[in-house]
Design a protein around this motif. Structure first.
Motif, PDB file in Angstrom:
ATOM      1  N   THR A  97     -14.998   4.862  80.934  1.00 39.59           N
ATOM      2  CA  THR A  97     -14.261   5.080  79.913  1.00 39.59           C
ATOM      3  C   THR A  97     -13.171   3.937  79.965  1.00 39.59           C
ATOM      4  N   TYR A  98     -12.812   3.096  78.961  1.00 34.04           N
ATOM      5  CA  TYR A  98     -11.755   2.152  79.304  1.00 34.04           C
ATOM      6  C   TYR A  98     -10.484   2.384  78.334  1.00 34.04           C
ATOM      7  N   ARG A  99      -9.450   2.762  78.839  1.00 36.81           N
ATOM      8  CA  ARG A  99      -8.219   3.029  78.058  1.00 36.81           C
ATOM      9  C   ARG A  99      -7.076   2.464  78.787  1.00 36.81           C
ATOM     10  N   GLY A 100      -6.595   1.197  77.789  1.00 34.89           N
ATOM     11  CA  GLY A 100      -5.620   0.385  78.631  1.00 34.89           C
ATOM     12  C   GLY A 100      -5.685  -1.124  77.867  1.00 34.89           C
ATOM     13  N   THR A 101      -5.125  -2.058  78.423  1.00 38.78           N
ATOM     14  CA  THR A 101      -5.336  -3.287  78.097  1.00 38.78           C
ATOM     15  C   THR A 101      -6.436  -4.155  78.787  1.00 38.78           C
ATOM     16  N   LEU A 102      -7.150  -4.938  77.829  1.00 38.44           N
ATOM     17  CA  LEU A 102      -8.046  -5.939  78.318  1.00 38.44           C
ATOM     18  C   LEU A 102      -7.504  -7.173  77.945  1.00 38.44           C
ATOM     19  N   PHE A 103      -7.143  -7.899  78.900  1.00 34.17           N
ATOM     20  CA  PHE A 103      -6.761  -9.392  78.822  1.00 34.17           C
ATOM     21  C   PHE A 103      -7.855 -10.183  78.966  1.00 34.17           C
ATOM     22  N   SER A 104      -8.292 -10.996  78.037  1.00 32.70           N
ATOM     23  CA  SER A 104      -9.349 -11.937  77.949  1.00 32.70           C
ATOM     24  C   SER A 104      -8.574 -13.320  78.255  1.00 32.70           C
ATOM     25  N   GLY A 105      -9.115 -14.107  79.248  1.00 26.72           N
ATOM     26  CA  GLY A 105      -8.763 -15.569  79.427  1.00 26.72           C
ATOM     27  C   GLY A 105      -9.772 -16.243  78.906  1.00 26.72           C
ATOM     28  N   ILE A 106      -9.440 -17.024  77.881  1.00 30.28           N
ATOM     29  CA  ILE A 106     -10.303 -17.863  77.104  1.00 30.28           C
ATOM     30  C   ILE A 106     -10.302 -19.306  77.289  1.00 30.28           C
ATOM     31  N   MET A 107     -11.111 -20.015  77.429  1.00 26.97           N
ATOM     32  CA  MET A 107     -11.425 -21.549  77.396  1.00 26.97           C
ATOM     33  C   MET A 107     -12.239 -22.082  76.411  1.00 26.97           C
ATOM     34  N   MET A 108     -11.615 -22.825  75.404  1.00 23.50           N
ATOM     35  CA  MET A 108     -12.589 -23.543  74.426  1.00 23.50           C
ATOM     36  C   MET A 108     -13.406 -24.435  75.186  1.00 23.50           C
ATOM     37  N   ASP A 109     -14.580 -24.436  74.949  1.00 24.59           N
ATOM     38  CA  ASP A 109     -15.539 -25.357  75.549  1.00 24.59           C
ATOM     39  C   ASP A 109     -16.572 -25.959  74.508  1.00 24.59           C
ATOM     40  N   GLU A 110     -16.432 -27.223  74.063  1.00 23.29           N
ATOM     41  CA  GLU A 110     -17.762 -27.388  73.234  1.00 23.29           C
ATOM     42  C   GLU A 110     -17.180 -26.657  71.871  1.00 23.29           C
ATOM     43  N   GLY A 111     -16.038 -26.653  71.514  1.00 21.15           N
ATOM     44  CA  GLY A 111     -15.385 -25.927  70.360  1.00 21.15           C
ATOM     45  C   GLY A 111     -15.629 -24.494  70.206  1.00 21.15           C
ATOM     46  N   ARG A 112     -16.198 -23.702  71.384  1.00 23.20           N
ATOM     47  CA  ARG A 112     -16.593 -22.372  71.171  1.00 23.20           C
ATOM     48  C   ARG A 112     -15.719 -21.458  72.146  1.00 23.20           C
ATOM     49  N   PRO A 113     -15.310 -20.390  72.226  1.00 21.93           N
ATOM     50  CA  PRO A 113     -14.582 -19.670  73.110  1.00 21.93           C
ATOM     51  C   PRO A 113     -15.443 -19.106  74.360  1.00 21.93           C
ATOM     52  N   HIS A 114     -15.119 -19.442  75.167  1.00 26.49           N
ATOM     53  CA  HIS A 114     -15.888 -18.987  76.474  1.00 26.49           C
ATOM     54  C   HIS A 114     -14.830 -17.852  77.341  1.00 26.49           C
ATOM     55  N   CYS A 115     -15.321 -17.025  78.092  1.00 33.72           N
ATOM     56  CA  CYS A 115     -14.488 -16.122  78.680  1.00 33.72           C
ATOM     57  C   CYS A 115     -14.346 -16.598  80.227  1.00 33.72           C
ATOM     58  N   LEU A 116     -13.057 -16.939  80.741  1.00 31.16           N
ATOM     59  CA  LEU A 116     -13.148 -17.421  82.034  1.00 31.16           C
ATOM     60  C   LEU A 116     -12.750 -16.115  83.121  1.00 31.16           C
ATOM     61  N   GLU A 117     -12.085 -15.111  82.335  1.00 28.66           N
ATOM     62  CA  GLU A 117     -11.849 -13.920  83.383  1.00 28.66           C
ATOM     63  C   GLU A 117     -11.293 -12.859  82.389  1.00 28.66           C
ATOM     64  N   PHE A 118     -11.549 -11.730  82.977  1.00 26.12           N
ATOM     65  CA  PHE A 118     -10.726 -10.487  82.440  1.00 26.12           C
ATOM     66  C   PHE A 118      -9.422  -9.958  83.338  1.00 26.12           C
ATOM     67  N   ASN A 119      -8.457  -9.759  82.788  1.00 19.90           N
ATOM     68  CA  ASN A 119      -7.389  -8.847  83.670  1.00 19.90           C
ATOM     69  C   ASN A 119      -7.232  -7.467  82.865  1.00 19.90           C
ATOM     70  N   VAL A 120      -6.677  -6.531  83.734  1.00 19.21           N
ATOM     71  CA  VAL A 120      -6.777  -5.270  83.197  1.00 19.21           C
ATOM     72  C   VAL A 120      -5.414  -4.898  82.770  1.00 19.21           C
ATOM     73  N   ARG A 121      -4.419  -5.556  82.804  1.00 17.96           N
ATOM     74  CA  ARG A 121      -3.066  -5.186  82.474  1.00 17.96           C
ATOM     75  C   ARG A 121      -2.700  -6.337  81.604  1.00 17.96           C
ATOM     76  N   MET A 122      -1.258  -6.317  81.142  1.00 22.40           N
ATOM     77  CA  MET A 122      -0.868  -7.332  80.240  1.00 22.40           C
ATOM     78  C   MET A 122      -0.384  -8.611  80.946  1.00 22.40           C
ATOM     79  N   GLY A 123      -0.175  -9.568  80.293  1.00 19.32           N
ATOM     80  CA  GLY A 123       0.147 -10.668  81.017  1.00 19.32           C
ATOM     81  C   GLY A 123       1.814 -10.859  81.515  1.00 19.32           C
ATOM     82  N   ASP A 124       2.184 -11.551  82.508  1.00 22.84           N
ATOM     83  CA  ASP A 124       3.515 -11.644  82.804  1.00 22.84           C
ATOM     84  C   ASP A 124       3.734 -13.138  82.994  1.00 22.84           C
ATOM     85  N   PRO A 125       4.429 -14.055  82.223  1.00 24.07           N
ATOM     86  CA  PRO A 125       5.345 -13.568  81.401  1.00 24.07           C
ATOM     87  C   PRO A 125       5.018 -13.409  79.595  1.00 24.07           C
ATOM     88  N   GLU A 126       3.598 -13.338  79.229  1.00 20.48           N
ATOM     89  CA  GLU A 126       3.444 -13.119  77.842  1.00 20.48           C
ATOM     90  C   GLU A 126       3.899 -11.781  77.238  1.00 20.48           C
TER      91      GLU A 126
END
Ligand SMILES: Nc1ncnc2c1ncn2[C@@H]1O[C@H](COP(=O)(O)OP(=O)(O)OP(=O)(O)O)[C@@H](O)[C@H]1O
Ligand SMILES: [Mg+2]
Length: 416
Positions: free
Chosen positions: A263-292
């Motif tokens: 059961t996931y309740r909280g922030t899902l931070f998806s780190g994305i890189m566009m590769d060949e025009g398509r979003p790829h997931c580089l990583e997940f974080n489980v908190r908000m970004g700092d300084p975003e």
């Protein structure tokens, strides 16, 4: 509503400041800047039972956990076992950030577009795999699976570099147990952005996009840092692209978590890189970004607190109001950050424009004097009608922060 914000950096200051407009906020341990906006209580995020006590004594309705470490260590589980409502995943869900091996395997199972990878606990096999990828004309990223304070990733230009990184992590134990397992993945190429999503049992809501600046110096030169500044909105990350990330990355990931009984309740931070025009997931974080977070909260109107509370309580999350403004935050850091941090230099504020906000990241008090206490010291943040105007204000504010050898990048939000 009475809210406890756990943490004491720039992200937590921004969260506490925003939430204090709608609720009574207490922060633990907080920092001197937070003490000007909310009540602070000197309890470390590591002291889970002391935090439970505080919540009971002060009748806290909602705990918002800022940093990843307490989540990975199971703080949200301990609070929930005591009947306390928490925004932030339990230790199982926090594995998305705490273990890159787990995170990549979940992405693979869910069919999420991500770099081709393998996981190793044996240095010899890891080196052989890296060699085979370079022989096949690829480059690789070598990643310590565990939490290595944002320093556990080496994007290697040559096999020798990859080989060294594997050796230092797995044999040299550079990051201790965090590097006993490594993920080796193919290098992707393209622009990056991240999506911060408030996740609950019934639905999810993505927040406005903010872009950070990871490198220490102007022109994206120098070593990687925790982030030297951020801005929002980001014109090239249009709504359609965010919807595509939600469809191809976030939805299947949440479904896979559910299938694993998490059961996931909280922030899902998806780190994305566009590769060949398509979003790829580089990583997940489980908190908000700092300084975003420092810029995102200043882009939100009403409804942020309710969205976090709804997530924490398993209720339907209504979208918070997004303002038609632009926000820029400039990190005022110590001279040698990220190599060295600064401690004990007195901080003063020269004259600055009205309406700007200083979020404290690395400050403390010695007696009555505010002093530096970290690499990233203050986040000078400003909102305006346009990015250009927000940028001007944020830079006037950054220039007003004075301590020995203070430094900031001069090109935050300048490419927009
Ligand atoms: N497969 C890849 N191809 C190219 N670059 C990559 C790849 N993986 C990671 N990187 C680069 O390394 C950076 C850090 O990687 P990653 O986000 O996995 O590490 P992290 O230490 O968890 O970062 P954070 O501190 O942001 O959580 C990325 O932002 C990206 O610039
Ligand atoms: Mg990470």
């Amino acid at each position: 509503m009475r809210i406890l914000v756990v943490g004491g950096g720039g992200r937590e200051h921004a969260l506490a400041w925003k939430l204090s407009r709608e609720a009574e906020v207490i922060a633990a341990p907080g920092n001197p800047g937070m003490a000007e906006d909310v009540e602070v209580v000197p309890i470390s995020p590591k002291k889970h039972l002391e935090l439970v006590d505080l919540c009971k004594k002060r009748e806290i309705d909602l705990v918002v956990v800022g940093p990843e470490d307490p989540l990975i260590e199971g703080l949200a589980d301990v609070l929930r076992e005591n009947g306390i409502s928490v925004y932030g995943p339990g230790a199982d869900g926090a594995g998305l950030e705490g273990s890159k091996a787990f995170s990549k395997q979940l992405m693979a199972n869910a069919g999420v577009p991500t770099a081709k990878f393998q996981t190793f606990t044996d240095a010899k096999l890891a080196k052989e795999y890296a060699k085979a990828r370079f022989d096949a004309g690829k480059s690789v990223a070598v990643k310590a699976s565990g939490n290595a304070l944002g320093k556990g990733v080496v994007v290697a230009a040559s096999f020798e570099e990859a080989n060294d990184a594997i050796h230092q992590m797995m044999v040299g134990k550079q990051f201790g147990i965090a590097g006993e397992k490594v993920v080796i993945e193919d290098k992707l190429e393209g622009p990056e952005f991240s999506v911060l999503t408030i996740v609950g049992d019934q639905n999810f809501v993505s927040l406005p996009i903010a872009q950070d600046h990871k490198r220490a110096y102007d022109g994206n030169k120098g070593p990687n840092t925790g982030g030297m500044g951020a801005f929002s909105p980001v014109s090239w990350v249009h709504d359609g692209l965010v919807r595509q990330v939600e469809e191809t990355i976030i939805k299947p990931t949440l479904a896979a978590l559910k299938d694993s009984g998490i059961t996931y309740r909280g922030t899902l931070f998806s780190g994305i890189m566009m590769d060949e025009g398509r979003p790829h997931c580089l990583e997940f974080n489980v908190r908000m970004g700092d300084p975003e977070t420092q810029v995102i909260v200043a882009r939100l109107g009403n409804g942020f607190m309710n969205a976090l509370a709804a997530s924490a309580n398993g209720e339907f999350i209504e979208e918070p109001e997004v303002l038609q403004n632009a926000v820029v935050s400039v990190v005022v850091a110590s001279e040698h950050y990220p190599i060295l941090s600064s401690k004990g230099s007195p901080i003063t504020f020269l004259e600055y424009p009205v309406g700007v906000k200083f979020f404290h990241a690395g400050t403390t008090m010695i007696g009555d004097q505010l002093v530096t206490n970290g690499g990233r010291v203050i986040n000078a943040t400003a909102a305006a009608g346009t990015l250009r105007d927000a940028r001007k204000l944020a830079y006037r504010a950054a220039a007003a922060v004075s301590f020995k050898a203070a430094r900031f990048r001069t090109d935050i939000a300048s490419e927009e």
